[in-house]
Design an enzyme around this catalytic site. Sequence first.
Site, short mmCIF file in Angstrom:
data_model
loop_
_atom_site.label_atom_id
_atom_site.label_comp_id
_atom_site.label_asym_id
_atom_site.label_seq_id
_atom_site.Cartn_x
_atom_site.Cartn_y
_atom_site.Cartn_z
N SER A 1 2.23 -0.53 4.79
CA SER A 1 2.94 -1.73 5.24
C SER A 1 3.56 -2.57 4.13
O SER A 1 4.33 -3.48 4.43
CB SER A 1 2.00 -2.63 6.06
OG SER A 1 1.92 -2.13 7.36
N LYS B 1 7.20 -2.77 4.36
CA LYS B 1 7.90 -3.61 5.34
C LYS B 1 8.69 -4.74 4.66
O LYS B 1 9.67 -5.23 5.20
CB LYS B 1 6.89 -4.19 6.35
CG LYS B 1 6.28 -3.11 7.26
CD LYS B 1 5.14 -3.68 8.10
CE LYS B 1 4.51 -2.63 9.00
NZ LYS B 1 3.28 -3.11 9.67
N TYR C 1 10.66 4.98 10.24
CA TYR C 1 9.53 4.06 10.00
C TYR C 1 8.35 4.79 9.34
O TYR C 1 7.75 4.28 8.38
CB TYR C 1 9.11 3.41 11.32
CG TYR C 1 7.85 2.59 11.22
CD1 TYR C 1 7.86 1.33 10.63
CD2 TYR C 1 6.64 3.09 11.71
CE1 TYR C 1 6.69 0.59 10.52
CE2 TYR C 1 5.47 2.35 11.60
CZ TYR C 1 5.49 1.11 11.00
OH TYR C 1 4.34 0.38 10.88
N TYR D 1 -1.72 -9.46 8.03
CA TYR D 1 -2.21 -9.25 9.40
C TYR D 1 -2.79 -10.57 9.92
O TYR D 1 -2.22 -11.63 9.70
CB TYR D 1 -3.23 -8.10 9.45
CG TYR D 1 -2.81 -6.89 8.65
CD1 TYR D 1 -1.65 -6.20 8.98
CD2 TYR D 1 -3.54 -6.44 7.56
CE1 TYR D 1 -1.24 -5.08 8.25
CE2 TYR D 1 -3.14 -5.32 6.83
CZ TYR D 1 -1.99 -4.66 7.18
OH TYR D 1 -1.59 -3.58 6.46
N VAL E 1 -2.34 -0.51 4.54
CA VAL E 1 -3.63 0.14 4.77
C VAL E 1 -3.92 1.27 3.76
O VAL E 1 -5.00 1.85 3.79
CB VAL E 1 -3.78 0.67 6.23
CG1 VAL E 1 -3.81 -0.47 7.22
CG2 VAL E 1 -2.71 1.69 6.56
N1 GLU Z 1 2.07 3.05 8.91
C1 GLU Z 1 1.01 2.21 9.32
C2 GLU Z 1 1.06 1.99 10.82
O1 GLU Z 1 2.13 1.80 11.33
C3 GLU Z 1 1.12 0.92 8.58
C4 GLU Z 1 -0.08 0.09 8.74
C5 GLU Z 1 -0.30 -0.87 7.63
O2 GLU Z 1 -0.25 -0.56 6.44
O3 GLU Z 1 -0.52 -2.01 7.99
O4 GLU Z 1 0.08 2.02 11.51
#
Ligand code: GLU
Length: 304
Positions: A64, A67, A189, A240, A258
């Site tokens: 993430s 992002k 993605y 989060y 993650v």
């Molecule tokens: N690729 C992971 C998902 O979409 C990213 C999660 C993360 O790093 O928060 O579940």
Amino acid sequence: MIGYQNIIDNIAKAAKKNKDKGKIASYIPELASIDINKFGIHLIDADNNNFSTGDALEGFSIQSVSKVLSLAHSFGLVGNDLWKRIDVEPSGDPFNHLSLLELENGIPRNPFINAGAIVVADILVSHLKNPKKDFLNFVQKLANDKTIRYNEKVALSEKKTGFRNYAAANLLKSYGNLINDVDTVLDFYFHQCALEMNCKQLASAFFIFMNHGKCQRGKSYLNINQVKRINALMLTCGFYDEAGEFAFEVGLPGKSGVGGGIVALLPNTYCIATWSPGLNPKGNSKLGMAALEELTTRTGHSIF
Ligand code: GLU
């Protein structure tokens, strides 16, 4: 001059000894085999001085953290039109929850929950000629490093198990907030999340967010207002449902993934990436968060 090297070396030493390192993310099977003892930090200050410790030069799955980079690329391409399709409020929910998306008619709460990042991915798929290649190129340019790659095994592993992301994309589509088809957007993605980078490359790529939109070589990618907005989103939504705790403990804008990576920055001062794959129950790197808390406490420097 602040003794960054001494501080990060001491943090790394204490982290190696710490027995409670959190838990590796296993819901993406390809990530489950990472050695929990890995620990690295890389810090770049505003004068381009580099400070490294531990496994800072070993690549890992940035998940993430990507992002922020996809948001930066799409914001640069479409400007404020972005906010017609994505809100800018913290969700207070885990990254993959869908209930708010339905309540709020398909407008994701922010660009860092999965649904929001999937809309950002949709925008990039619409605007880039070769989306995966062009996005990789953008990241390589930001980091000034042509060796950065997608980890195809991780992307495939997530494709096979990403049921919630398929659910989110389908829900977005049903509300008319996904232009391209679900498989194409999710393929993009999953690849952006599967970018493999080390702490040095990550700190270099995020340099623009501490330097008014300019990369280490001085090229401008975003304007000052865009950087302000992305940093505000990192502070309020980057961790989060633990964004409040991160602001409280660390006091810097940042983003976690993650894969155990965290990038954080103090505008005009430094940009730092940490990697420790064990996560706390909220999905943030346990020792990475502790390291950043220690850094801002020891230096006395946070945005507050
Ligand atoms: N690729 C992971 C998902 O979409 C990213 C999660 C993360 O790093 O928060 O579940």
